[in-house]
Design an enzyme around this catalytic site. Structure first.
Site, PDB file in Angstrom:
ATOM      1  N   SER A 145       2.311  -4.770 -36.044  1.00 22.35           N
ATOM      2  CA  SER A 145       2.176  -6.175 -36.417  1.00 22.35           C
ATOM      3  C   SER A 145       1.824  -6.268 -37.898  1.00 22.35           C
ATOM      4  O   SER A 145       0.916  -5.600 -38.371  1.00 22.35           O
ATOM      5  CB  SER A 145       1.078  -6.841 -35.584  1.00 22.35           C
ATOM      6  N   CYS A 203      -5.932 -14.470 -28.833  1.00 22.83           N
ATOM      7  CA  CYS A 203      -4.986 -14.976 -27.835  1.00 22.83           C
ATOM      8  C   CYS A 203      -5.682 -15.479 -26.580  1.00 22.83           C
ATOM      9  O   CYS A 203      -5.087 -16.169 -25.766  1.00 22.83           O
ATOM     10  CB  CYS A 203      -3.990 -13.879 -27.450  1.00 22.83           C
TER      11      CYS A 203
END
Length: 384
Positions: free
Chosen positions: A203, A330
């Site tokens: 990422s 998240c």
């Protein structure tokens, strides 16, 4: 938001490095061509730049240029890796998967889908209080029908490093593939990801690149490619595994961020460790416990629970001083106990009240943890 608020939530995302932003802007406004356009110089320059970025990222993990697939980030990479392997598992009767209870939801939820919708069996290993899965624990569960082991590189809540390099060596002589979610670890631990790991998810926004870009490393075994099948359709880009127009500005931003980070990694590590020592020294004014094996941890993530303090109340109290989190960005909106700390078997009051401090030198170089510690100490009830 006030400018005085210190940002200590880089495990969620980092600020884009200004040098990276400059590169991204260049590829948005000047060299703005489509890398798939072969009839003019704009497209040719974009294609050449993407290949240079691909080659550089491959070098950082000891892979080959053609083994790098650009994606929107680690979540998409995880899905392509795990769901993309599933048809091979179904054809060959290898429908057993091993993972850990401390994985990010971007791994746990695709595996839950495979279990519920497609009949796969998933063994979810718990790490114990250390927060670290052992290689022996994994190997004890490997079976002839084990398709893949999915184990993260660095836990996003505790910072505990998992033994992925050693596990890769052990699994290399078996038909079982190894997938590693390296969202938190890429670039930060020298050497681990150069081990023969079959599939690595990366990422960009954890190292100063923009959100929305990452990569999947699909390392060959000899001449054999990982038997991935696409989970999306609509074009031939990225070996048909990630169709769609390549986001050249984001890819070049990832390239620049990776270059900057790798060239300054030694300084980053030294400053990150110094900040860790400052924070722990300041927290000595409070009653706290550190969660996770501190002998195997990255220098820039610290998970702590404070005696007789509610984590959410503490975050509200500190919101004008520091930006911190209870866990994964998240899942933090759900206000539920951390699934990571629960999997470690920690007491309910500890698992429900873990706080994650994470920092990214030099962006947090001027942070003074002492006022934060003093605020926490005043909030804790007096002993006795």
């Amino acid at each position: 938001m006030s400018a005085v608020v210190a940002y200590l939530d880089v495990a969620a995302t980092t600020r884009v490095d200004p040098r990276v932003a400059e590169v991204v802007l260049h590829w948005m406004t000047e060299d703005f061509g489509n890398a798939g356009s072969r009839t003019h110089e704009y497209g040719a320059r974009a294609k050449k730049a993407v290949q240079q970025a691909r080659s550089y990222l491959a070098d950082t993990v000891g892979a080959k240029t053609e083994e790098v697939i650009f994606t929107s980030g680690a979540t998409e990479s995880n899905n392509i890796a795990l769901l993309g392997l599933a048809p091979h598992g179904e054809r060959t009767g290898k429908k057993h998967i091993i993972t850990s209870a401390i994985e990010h939801k971007a791994v746990l939820e695709p595996l839950l889908h495979l279990a519920e919708a497609r009949g796969f069996t998933v063994d979810v290993l718990e790490p114990g209080a250390s927060g670290r899965i052992t290689v022996e624990h994994v190997m004890e569960h490997v079976r002839p029908d084990t398709l893949v082991v999915s184990l993260m590189h660095v836990n996003n809540e505790t910072g505990v490093i998992q033994p992925v390099a050693e596990l890769a060596e052990r699994l290399r002589s078996t038909p079982t593939y190894l997938h590693v979610d390296a969202a938190q670890g890429y670039g930060k631990i020298a050497g681990d990801l150069t081990a023969p790991i079959d599939l690595i998810s990366i990422s960009g926004h954890k190292i100063g690149a923009p959100k929305g870009v990452g990569a999947l490393i699909t390392r060959r075994r000899g001449w054999d490619k990982a038997p991935l099948e696409p989970i999306m359709f609509g074009g031939g880009q990225e070996r048909k595994l990630r169709p769609g127009t390549l986001p050249v500005p984001l890819i070049m931003g990832l390239h620049e961020a990776a270059r900057i980070f790798h060239e300054s990694r030694d300084n980053w590590e030294r400053e990150a460790r110094a900040m860790r020592e400052q924070i722990l020294e300041a927290l000595g004014k409070t009653r706290f416990r550190v969660n996770g094996d501190q002998a195997h941890t990255v220098p820039h993530i610290l998970n702590v629970s404070f005696d007789q303090l509610n984590a959410e109340a503490l975050i509200v109290r500190l919101k004008d001083q520091v930006a911190i989190a209870t866990g994964s960005a998240c899942t933090s909106a759900s206000y539920t106990p951390s699934h990571v700390l629960q999997a470690m078997g920690l007491p309910d009051d500890v698992a429900a009240n873990g706080l994650r401090f994470s920092w990214f030198p030099p962006q947090t170089r001027d942070f003074d943890p002492l006022p934060i510690a003093e605020t926490i100490a005043r909030m804790q009830p007096q002993e006795g």
